[in-house]
Each structure stands twice: as structure tokens, then as C-alpha cells.
Write a protein that holds these residues in place. Structure first.
Motif, PDB file in Angstrom:
ATOM      1  N   ILE A   8       1.436   2.288  -2.048  1.00  0.00           N
ATOM      2  CA  ILE A   8       1.927   2.105  -3.418  1.00  0.00           C
ATOM      3  C   ILE A   8       3.362   2.589  -3.548  1.00  0.00           C
ATOM      4  CG2 ILE A   8       1.678   2.994  -5.782  1.00  0.00           C
ATOM      5  CD1 ILE A   8      -1.351   2.844  -5.384  1.00  0.00           C
ATOM      6  N   THR A  15       1.578  -2.501  -7.095  1.00  0.00           N
ATOM      7  CA  THR A  15       0.687  -1.546  -7.757  1.00  0.00           C
ATOM      8  C   THR A  15      -0.255  -2.240  -8.731  1.00  0.00           C
ATOM      9  OG1 THR A  15       2.453   0.104  -7.617  1.00  0.00           O
ATOM     10  CG2 THR A  15       0.614   0.601  -9.081  1.00  0.00           C
ATOM     11  N   TYR A  23       3.626   0.059 -11.744  1.00  0.00           N
ATOM     12  CA  TYR A  23       3.941   1.338 -11.106  1.00  0.00           C
ATOM     13  C   TYR A  23       4.334   2.398 -12.126  1.00  0.00           C
ATOM     14  CZ  TYR A  23       6.303   4.737  -8.112  1.00  0.00           C
ATOM     15  OH  TYR A  23       6.689   5.887  -7.486  1.00  0.00           O
TER      16      TYR A  23
END
Length: 305
Positions: A8, A15, A23
Motif C-alpha cells: 500500500i 489502496t 490512500y
């Protein structure tokens, strides 16, 4: 650091696909969840009577960030706890315990609907209810298969003739443009009719509130429904046109339900303890509200590292 967290951080644009959030949204959620965790731990520590100093014991293998991500990965992908443990380098029981610890924290952080978000303040709730009367809200429900209950009475209660399986039913009410989830009812028995479910919970709204729904709500004065095809008859071209326009306005609730079902724990057979169903669904609705920008969490000054 687990492979998933490392992936990630190296690929923040992925994400949303992995977790269900952007994110930056994940960053805000982790910051707020960590803060709530520390607050709870501090309160718990203040109530303890210690003989020896705190700080001992085995340290957890996973950081708080990894624990939160583990919980979100389960909700998003519905993998087994054994496989989840392998992915994060912990035992199956640790993965299970981690999920069950963080789920209530996420539930507390993420109000599932606009009504829930403001209901703690009576004046705010009254203002929101009044504002909502300017809109014709859209209502719909869906069923989700659950594990077959052991008790015979429970089996009868949850057996849906429509789905030919044992199911839970949930109801979602949204704004006309689907920009927010206004109200959610989760975990009712599958056989319960849509209109009964609505009537049992309509006190959440102003008596003047109007709604739009499908034919499952036919007969409820507060809900506008499409024209029903008469028995042994047909709709006129004009009536079909009206129904088509009606459906195009109501389809937004289907889109929002689809957003909820992106999380496979909502889409597939519910394998967790049935008593957790409402908590899980309401948590997912809160995550979806964060995902679509209807819910904004407080931002912290420190970075996501």
C-alpha cells in the motif's frame, strides 16, 4: 512490516482496490482509530489496580496500522482468518482476535448514516429532519444469505421463500443524488416484507417526509411507487414511460447498495457470529460514507508512516 502494508505504501493508488478507501482516507481512518485505541487503553489502565509496573508481557507482532488494515482486508475480501493470519504473519487466532478488537472501534468512529451521525444532539437531529423534508428520499432493501440456524424456530424465522435460503434483510435510505446514506436498518429476518420494515422504522423521520421506492412498498402513503401492471392487463405506453423515468430516478439507491456490496462480507454468505451482523453492516456503511466523501474524519498533523 506486512507485505500488504508495504504494498500500500509503495502503491498508494491501489489502496482503494485493496481496502475500499483512497490512500488519504485510509490515512485519516488509521490516525483516528489509533487515537481512539489509546484513549480506551488509557481509560482501562486508570481502572486497574497494579501490583507491578505496567509495560510487561509479550509485544504484539503487528503494529496498530497493520492491525487496522487486517480488519479492513477481512471486510473487503472475506478471506478466512487462517489465510489472513498467513498474509500478516500471525496465527489464525491472533487474526481473529485482532479483527474482533478493531471492528467495534471502527464502528464507533464511522457513523453508518446521517441520522446516526447527528442523533446524539437533539437540536441537530431536529434540524436535519426538517431539511430532509425538502427531498424525496429513496428507500430500498436487500437480502444476504446467512448460515443455517441450528434452532428450528430460528430457521423458520429467517427462511426466505423468495431466496429459498436463510437470510438477513437490511434497508437503506439515501438522498436523491446518492451523496449520503440517510438511514440504515440491518439484520432483520429475511422474510420480513419491505413495507413492514419501513413502517417499523419510519419514526426516525419527520411525519411529512416523502420517499420513493419500488413495488415492495406499494400501499404505503409516504412512499411513491411505480405503476403496477394490472392483473391480466398491460400498461399503456404513457405508463411505461412514467415507470422508466421513475426507475431512472430511483436507480441511485441500487448504486449505493452496490457500493456497500463491494465489501464481500456483505455480498457473500455471512459466516461470522449472527449477533455481529448488524455491527458489521453498519460499520461497512460508515466506511462507504467515508469512501464517497459524505463523512469527513478529523485530520491529524502527523504523517502516515
Amino acid at each position: 512490516m506486512s507485505d500488504i502494508l508495504n504494498h500500500i505504501e509503495e502503491n498508494p493508488k491501489r489502496t482503494k482496490r485493496l481496502i475500499g478507501l483512497e490512500y488519504e482516507q485510509l490515512q485519516q481512518l488509521i490516525q483516528n482509530a489509533e487515537r481512539l485505541h489509546y484513549d480506551k487503553q488509557e481509560l482501562l489502565e486508570s481502572k486497574k489496580v497494579r501490583i507491578i509496573a505496567g509495560g510487561g508481557g509479550r509485544k504484539p507482532k503487528l503494529s496498530l496500522k497493520e492491525q487496522i488494515i487486517l480488519t479492513l482486508v477481512y471486510l473487503r475480501h472475506l478471506t478466512t482468518f487462517e489465510l489472513l493470519g498467513i498474509q500478516f504473519g500471525v496465527s489464525e487466532s491472533t487474526a481473529n482476535d485482532t479483527f474482533n478488537y478493531w471492528l467495534p472501534i471502527l464502528r464507533e468512529l464511522l457513523p453508518s448514516s446521517l441520522i446516526e451521525q447527528v442523533k446524539k444532539n437533539e437540536s441537530d437531529l431536529m434540524v436535519v429532519k426538517e431539511i430532509l423534508t425538502d427531498y424525496e428520499l429513496i428507500v430500498d432493501s436487500y437480502e444476504q444469505v446467512r448460515e443455517r440456524p441450528v434452532d428450528n424456530k430460528e430457521q423458520e424465522k429467517y427462511y426466505s421463500g423468495k431466496a429459498c435460503k436463510h437470510t438477513f434483510k437490511s434497508q437503506i435510505i439515501i438522498l436523491p443524488d446518492a451523496k449520503d446514506i440517510v438511514d440504515v436498518v440491518a439484520g432483520e429476518p429475511g422474510p420480513k416484507s419491505d413495507i413492514t420494515m419501513f413502517r417499523e422504522n419510519r419514526d426516525n423521520f419527520d411525519p411529512k417526509q416523502k420517499f420513493k421506492g419500488d413495488l415492495g412498498y406499494l400501499g404505503e402513503d409516504l412512499i411513491d411507487t411505480p405503476i403496477k401492471t394490472p392483473r391480466n392487463g398491460k400498461l399503456t405506453i404513457e405508463q411505461k414511460k412514467e415507470n422508466k423515468e421513475f426507475s431512472s430516478n430511483r436507480v441511485f439507491v441500487e448504486h449505493r447498495i452496490r457500493s456497500v456490496k463491494i465489501f464481500r462480507v456483505v455480498q457473500e454468505r455471512f459466516r461470522l457470529n449472527p449477533k455481529k451482523y448488524e455491527q458489521v453492516i453498519l460499520t461497512i456503511c460508515g466506511v462507504v460514507r467515508l469512501r464517497i466523501g459524505a463523512l469527513i474524519l478529523p485530520a491529524e498533523i502527523y504523517a502516515f508512516t
